[in-house]
Design a protein around this motif. Structure first.
Motif, PDB file in Angstrom:
ATOM      1  N   LYS A 156     101.736  42.181  75.022  1.00 24.02           N
ATOM      2  CA  LYS A 156     101.297  42.485  73.813  1.00 24.02           C
ATOM      3  C   LYS A 156     100.296  43.700  73.688  1.00 24.02           C
ATOM      4  O   LYS A 156     100.443  44.578  73.136  1.00 24.02           O
ATOM      5  CB  LYS A 156     100.855  41.353  73.135  1.00 24.02           C
ATOM      6  CG  LYS A 156     101.765  40.333  72.518  1.00 24.02           C
ATOM      7  CD  LYS A 156     101.809  40.152  71.018  1.00 24.02           C
ATOM      8  CE  LYS A 156     103.091  39.418  70.551  1.00 24.02           C
ATOM      9  NZ  LYS A 156     103.380  39.757  69.246  1.00 24.02           N
ATOM     10  N   LEU A 157      99.237  43.159  74.554  1.00 24.96           N
ATOM     11  CA  LEU A 157      98.016  43.945  74.635  1.00 24.96           C
ATOM     12  C   LEU A 157      98.416  45.501  75.074  1.00 24.96           C
ATOM     13  O   LEU A 157      98.130  46.687  74.544  1.00 24.96           O
ATOM     14  CB  LEU A 157      96.793  43.226  75.090  1.00 24.96           C
ATOM     15  CG  LEU A 157      95.457  44.211  75.128  1.00 24.96           C
ATOM     16  CD1 LEU A 157      95.141  44.460  73.742  1.00 24.96           C
ATOM     17  CD2 LEU A 157      94.426  43.564  76.026  1.00 24.96           C
ATOM     18  N   ALA A 158      98.700  45.507  76.277  1.00 28.61           N
ATOM     19  CA  ALA A 158      99.038  46.703  77.175  1.00 28.61           C
ATOM     20  C   ALA A 158      99.852  47.688  76.493  1.00 28.61           C
ATOM     21  O   ALA A 158      99.746  48.924  76.259  1.00 28.61           O
ATOM     22  CB  ALA A 158      99.405  46.455  78.392  1.00 28.61           C
ATOM     23  N   PRO A 159     100.844  47.251  75.810  1.00 29.56           N
ATOM     24  CA  PRO A 159     101.954  48.097  74.935  1.00 29.56           C
ATOM     25  C   PRO A 159     101.495  48.709  73.837  1.00 29.56           C
ATOM     26  O   PRO A 159     101.562  49.818  73.476  1.00 29.56           O
ATOM     27  CB  PRO A 159     103.045  47.152  74.738  1.00 29.56           C
ATOM     28  CG  PRO A 159     103.024  46.110  75.843  1.00 29.56           C
ATOM     29  CD  PRO A 159     101.654  45.771  76.153  1.00 29.56           C
ATOM     30  N   ALA A 160     100.406  47.796  73.210  1.00 30.50           N
ATOM     31  CA  ALA A 160      99.429  48.242  71.985  1.00 30.50           C
ATOM     32  C   ALA A 160      98.906  49.532  72.488  1.00 30.50           C
ATOM     33  O   ALA A 160      98.543  50.352  71.674  1.00 30.50           O
ATOM     34  CB  ALA A 160      99.162  47.341  71.390  1.00 30.50           C
ATOM     35  N   VAL A 161      98.115  49.279  73.388  1.00 26.72           N
ATOM     36  CA  VAL A 161      96.973  50.139  73.833  1.00 26.72           C
ATOM     37  C   VAL A 161      97.875  51.750  74.127  1.00 26.72           C
ATOM     38  O   VAL A 161      97.222  52.602  73.911  1.00 26.72           O
ATOM     39  CB  VAL A 161      96.097  49.590  74.977  1.00 26.72           C
ATOM     40  CG1 VAL A 161      95.222  50.816  75.624  1.00 26.72           C
ATOM     41  CG2 VAL A 161      95.313  48.526  74.463  1.00 26.72           C
ATOM     42  N   GLY A 162      98.999  51.385  75.142  1.00 23.29           N
ATOM     43  CA  GLY A 162      99.798  52.703  75.478  1.00 23.29           C
ATOM     44  C   GLY A 162     100.124  53.336  74.232  1.00 23.29           C
ATOM     45  O   GLY A 162     100.090  54.648  74.097  1.00 23.29           O
ATOM     46  N   LEU A 163     100.874  52.501  73.098  1.00 25.56           N
ATOM     47  CA  LEU A 163     101.157  53.314  71.893  1.00 25.56           C
ATOM     48  C   LEU A 163     100.029  53.962  71.135  1.00 25.56           C
ATOM     49  O   LEU A 163     100.291  55.190  70.640  1.00 25.56           O
ATOM     50  CB  LEU A 163     101.632  52.183  70.967  1.00 25.56           C
ATOM     51  CG  LEU A 163     102.759  52.436  70.077  1.00 25.56           C
ATOM     52  CD1 LEU A 163     103.864  53.452  70.649  1.00 25.56           C
ATOM     53  CD2 LEU A 163     103.244  51.387  69.259  1.00 25.56           C
ATOM     54  N   VAL A 164      98.801  53.389  71.196  1.00 24.89           N
ATOM     55  CA  VAL A 164      97.853  54.390  70.656  1.00 24.89           C
ATOM     56  C   VAL A 164      97.701  55.618  71.334  1.00 24.89           C
ATOM     57  O   VAL A 164      97.238  56.699  70.541  1.00 24.89           O
ATOM     58  CB  VAL A 164      96.349  53.478  70.813  1.00 24.89           C
ATOM     59  CG1 VAL A 164      95.175  54.515  70.563  1.00 24.89           C
ATOM     60  CG2 VAL A 164      96.343  52.157  70.054  1.00 24.89           C
ATOM     61  N   PHE A 165      97.796  55.581  72.693  1.00 25.54           N
ATOM     62  CA  PHE A 165      97.665  56.982  73.432  1.00 25.54           C
ATOM     63  C   PHE A 165      98.800  57.747  72.960  1.00 25.54           C
ATOM     64  O   PHE A 165      98.701  58.889  72.975  1.00 25.54           O
ATOM     65  CB  PHE A 165      97.578  56.526  74.860  1.00 25.54           C
ATOM     66  CG  PHE A 165      97.262  57.845  75.740  1.00 25.54           C
ATOM     67  CD1 PHE A 165      98.311  58.200  76.727  1.00 25.54           C
ATOM     68  CD2 PHE A 165      96.278  58.489  75.665  1.00 25.54           C
ATOM     69  CE1 PHE A 165      98.054  59.318  77.471  1.00 25.54           C
ATOM     70  CE2 PHE A 165      95.926  59.672  76.689  1.00 25.54           C
ATOM     71  CZ  PHE A 165      96.990  59.951  77.419  1.00 25.54           C
ATOM     72  N   SER A 166     100.032  57.156  73.035  1.00 22.94           N
ATOM     73  CA  SER A 166     101.216  58.172  72.789  1.00 22.94           C
ATOM     74  C   SER A 166     101.779  58.526  71.605  1.00 22.94           C
ATOM     75  O   SER A 166     102.776  59.143  71.234  1.00 22.94           O
ATOM     76  CB  SER A 166     102.432  57.487  73.748  1.00 22.94           C
ATOM     77  OG  SER A 166     102.793  56.148  73.175  1.00 22.94           O
ATOM     78  N   SER A 167     101.104  58.044  70.331  1.00 20.93           N
ATOM     79  CA  SER A 167     101.367  58.092  69.028  1.00 20.93           C
ATOM     80  C   SER A 167     100.388  58.935  68.391  1.00 20.93           C
ATOM     81  O   SER A 167      99.191  59.253  69.047  1.00 20.93           O
ATOM     82  CB  SER A 167     101.863  57.018  68.279  1.00 20.93           C
ATOM     83  OG  SER A 167     100.491  56.186  68.741  1.00 20.93           O
ATOM     84  N   SER A 168     100.542  59.396  67.058  1.00 27.05           N
ATOM     85  CA  SER A 168      99.837  59.969  66.231  1.00 27.05           C
ATOM     86  C   SER A 168      99.993  59.519  64.764  1.00 27.05           C
ATOM     87  O   SER A 168     100.886  58.972  64.467  1.00 27.05           O
ATOM     88  CB  SER A 168      99.975  61.454  66.455  1.00 27.05           C
ATOM     89  OG  SER A 168     101.218  61.909  66.315  1.00 27.05           O
ATOM     90  N   GLY A 169      98.937  59.840  63.932  1.00 20.94           N
ATOM     91  CA  GLY A 169      99.286  59.771  62.460  1.00 20.94           C
ATOM     92  C   GLY A 169      99.400  58.377  62.054  1.00 20.94           C
ATOM     93  O   GLY A 169      98.497  57.364  62.623  1.00 20.94           O
ATOM     94  N   GLU A 170     100.301  57.900  61.380  1.00 17.93           N
ATOM     95  CA  GLU A 170     100.512  56.646  60.896  1.00 17.93           C
ATOM     96  C   GLU A 170     100.882  55.706  62.174  1.00 17.93           C
ATOM     97  O   GLU A 170     100.523  54.517  62.142  1.00 17.93           O
ATOM     98  CB  GLU A 170     101.681  56.588  59.705  1.00 17.93           C
ATOM     99  CG  GLU A 170     101.192  56.812  58.272  1.00 17.93           C
ATOM    100  CD  GLU A 170      99.992  56.299  57.863  1.00 17.93           C
ATOM    101  OE1 GLU A 170      99.042  57.050  57.572  1.00 17.93           O
ATOM    102  OE2 GLU A 170      99.821  55.035  57.940  1.00 17.93           O
ATOM    103  N   GLY A 171     101.738  56.391  62.833  1.00 24.71           N
ATOM    104  CA  GLY A 171     102.183  55.412  64.062  1.00 24.71           C
ATOM    105  C   GLY A 171     100.918  54.966  65.023  1.00 24.71           C
ATOM    106  O   GLY A 171     100.892  53.771  65.442  1.00 24.71           O
ATOM    107  N   GLN A 172     100.070  55.769  65.140  1.00 18.41           N
ATOM    108  CA  GLN A 172      98.744  55.537  65.806  1.00 18.41           C
ATOM    109  C   GLN A 172      97.973  54.733  65.099  1.00 18.41           C
ATOM    110  O   GLN A 172      97.515  53.664  65.765  1.00 18.41           O
ATOM    111  CB  GLN A 172      98.122  56.874  66.292  1.00 18.41           C
ATOM    112  CG  GLN A 172      96.717  56.624  67.016  1.00 18.41           C
ATOM    113  CD  GLN A 172      95.994  57.872  67.451  1.00 18.41           C
ATOM    114  OE1 GLN A 172      95.461  58.320  66.533  1.00 18.41           O
ATOM    115  NE2 GLN A 172      96.201  58.458  68.636  1.00 18.41           N
ATOM    116  N   LYS A 173      97.787  54.502  63.810  1.00 26.55           N
ATOM    117  CA  LYS A 173      97.083  53.826  62.963  1.00 26.55           C
ATOM    118  C   LYS A 173      97.485  52.306  63.089  1.00 26.55           C
ATOM    119  O   LYS A 173      96.618  51.364  63.370  1.00 26.55           O
ATOM    120  CB  LYS A 173      96.885  54.214  61.511  1.00 26.55           C
ATOM    121  CG  LYS A 173      95.971  53.335  60.687  1.00 26.55           C
ATOM    122  CD  LYS A 173      95.596  53.955  59.187  1.00 26.55           C
ATOM    123  CE  LYS A 173      94.851  52.573  58.556  1.00 26.55           C
ATOM    124  NZ  LYS A 173      95.110  51.323  58.924  1.00 26.55           N
ATOM    125  N   ALA A 174      98.878  52.357  63.083  1.00 25.01           N
ATOM    126  CA  ALA A 174      99.620  50.779  63.038  1.00 25.01           C
ATOM    127  C   ALA A 174      99.183  50.462  64.542  1.00 25.01           C
ATOM    128  O   ALA A 174      98.932  48.984  64.777  1.00 25.01           O
ATOM    129  CB  ALA A 174     101.135  51.057  62.893  1.00 25.01           C
TER     130      ALA A 174
END
Lengths: 244, 219
Positions: A107-125
């Motif tokens: 859960k935690l690591a993929p969410a952190v990775g997603l912060v890094f690899s996304s932008s905009g609304e996706g990143q906020k989520a």
């Protein structure tokens, strides 16, 4: 401390948190080992030989055999060199440790990775998801399974500290590179205090790369990702996903 | 409440792993059915607040979650009989690796066989056949993945034997063709009382897959 009867070799990558987990465990056990740097994107023949299924670092070579998957490696190290145990003895405590290791990687690591690899609304989520996950850990530290402890392992660093700690430095790095708030000390006081304490330990300081190097690395990857068109190459995603 | 309670769902392969392990150890327990397609019980939500999923093993009031973690717990809490994990650290590491592989690769890809259609399903099929061949290679000529003794990897994979028919029918291929030793292993596992009592009939699983497909909007 006992030195291994057979030599120990670690195939790893300098910016890979899973590699750091193994390096830290070996250091905590006082074990000497040979280290071979692997290019994240181009695995060497040795890595392909020793991790044919996943073709990823880290891979621990001992007595002519290889062990892969960081949490599996950590338990192998603990069971082979039994001084200074990093796993608790009690079966229920062991189950709780394993559960939160699973949570970290699931859960935690993929969410952190997603912060890094996304932008905009996706990143906020993704940021919201990280906060949700940190809240769960904060609760366990404050009132739950780990209440009153200095480290997750008790008075000394244990397996869960290693798993969670080697990777949590990306929170601070991504905060700066992505300009988002991830690990606010007011929202997560106990977690924040634990992380600071963990990062002050001698063996941890010797393992985790200097923050400047990590910042430069993260900025470089982010640049590369943004300059590509919408779809990132899978190797970049691997780098981002593994940096959590 | 009895000393050992298992919150479970009849068709869950993850719950079945726990049932197999408890039976191998001869542990008496209370089985509680959760309707995972409907409302979750307060006990489940209290016992697994993070994932809110079955299975959960509650031992003397203390909950253990995640099926492979539960099976390891069962092995360590009742160590005197039928060890599921070997004593040797390297053999243990191998067992843990392949059990995780069943979750991360076999089950993950297997679920895509019935969740997807068209090209995506065809790609999943090719990937799944590759995964089967890896398992076939790892099993080799051994009686079980654990060697002569039924062990951790066998417990991890055995429930999915009921799913072979669904995988084959949904994606149009033969598991026996790709992995005959694994199929033979599956039949040997079914000869064990612990496995035979835990597993659902393949036809029932196929029915369940039909229900899940509707739920996920696959058709």
């Amino acid at each position: 401390m006992d030195q291994p009867a057979f030599s120990v070799k670690l195939l790893g990558s300098w910016a890979d948190s899973h590699t750091h987990r193994v390096q830290l465990a070996l250091k905590l056990k006082g074990l000497e080992f040979e280290y071979q740097e692997e290019d994240f994107i181009n695995p060497s023949p040795a890595l392909l030989l020793h991790n044919p299924v996943y073709k990823k670092v880290p891979a621990l070579l001992h007595g002519g055999r290889s062990i892969v998957e960081s949490v599996v490696i950590l338990q192998y190290i603990d069971e082979t060199w039994t001084d200074n145990p990093i796993m608790p003895a009690d079966p229920f405590e062991r189950a709780v440790t394993r559960f939160w290791c699973h949570f970290t990687d699931d859960k935690l690591a993929p969410a952190v990775g997603l912060v890094f690899s996304s932008s905009g609304e996706g990143q906020k989520a993704a940021v919201d998801q990280v906060h949700e996950n940190l809240k769960l850990l904060e609760r366990e530290l404050k009132d739950g399974a780990f209440k009153g402890r200095r480290f997750f392992g008790g008075d000394k660093i244990g397996l869960l500290d290693i798993v969670l700690g080697c990777g949590s430095y990306w929170l601070a790095v991504f905060e700066e590179v992505m300009e988002v708030k991830l690990i606010d000390p007011e929202s997560f006081p106990v977690f924040h205090a634990w992380l600071r304490d963990f990062e002050e330990q001698q063996e941890v300081k010797e393992t985790i790369p200097a923050i400047d190097r990590l910042l430069e690395y993260a900025r470089g990857i982010r640049q590369m990702m943004l300059s590509l068109s919408n779809s990132s190459s899978s190797s970049i995603n691997n780098a981002a996903a593994s940096s959590g | 409440m009895k000393a050992v309670v298992l919150l479970d769902f009849w068709a869950s392969p993850f719950g079945q792993r726990c049932r197999i392990a408890l039976a191998e150890k001869g542990v008496e327990y209370e089985y509680r059915e959760e309707n995972i397609l409907g409302a979750k019980s307060p006990l489940l939500l209290k016992s697994n607040p993070v994932y809110k999923k079955v299975p959960v093993l509650i031992h003397d009031g203390k909950p253990v979650c995640e099926s492979l973690i539960i099976v390891q717990y069962i092995d360590e809490a009742w160590p005197d009989h039928a060890p599921l994990l070997p004593a040797d650290p390297y053999a243990r590491a191998q067992a843990c690796f392949w059990a995780d592989f069943v979750d991360m690769k076999f089950n993950e890809c297997g679920s895509r066989l019935w969740k997807l259609k068209g090209e995506a399903q065809a790609a999943a099929k090719e990937e799944f056949i590759g995964i089967l061949k890896l398992l076939e290679g790892e099993l080799g000529d051994k009686k079980y993945f654990g060697g002569d003794a039924f062990g951790f990897v066998d417990v991890a994979l055995a429930p999915f034997v009921s799913w072979f028919y669904s995988y084959e029918t949904c994606a149009g291929f033969s598991i026996e063709e790709a992995a005959p030793k694994v199929v033979a292993w599956g039949k040997r596992c079914m000869e064990r009382e612990s496995v035979a009592n835990a597993l659902s009939h393949p036809d029932k699983i196929y029915e369940m897959v039909g229900v899940l497909k509707k739920k996920f909007g696959v058709e």
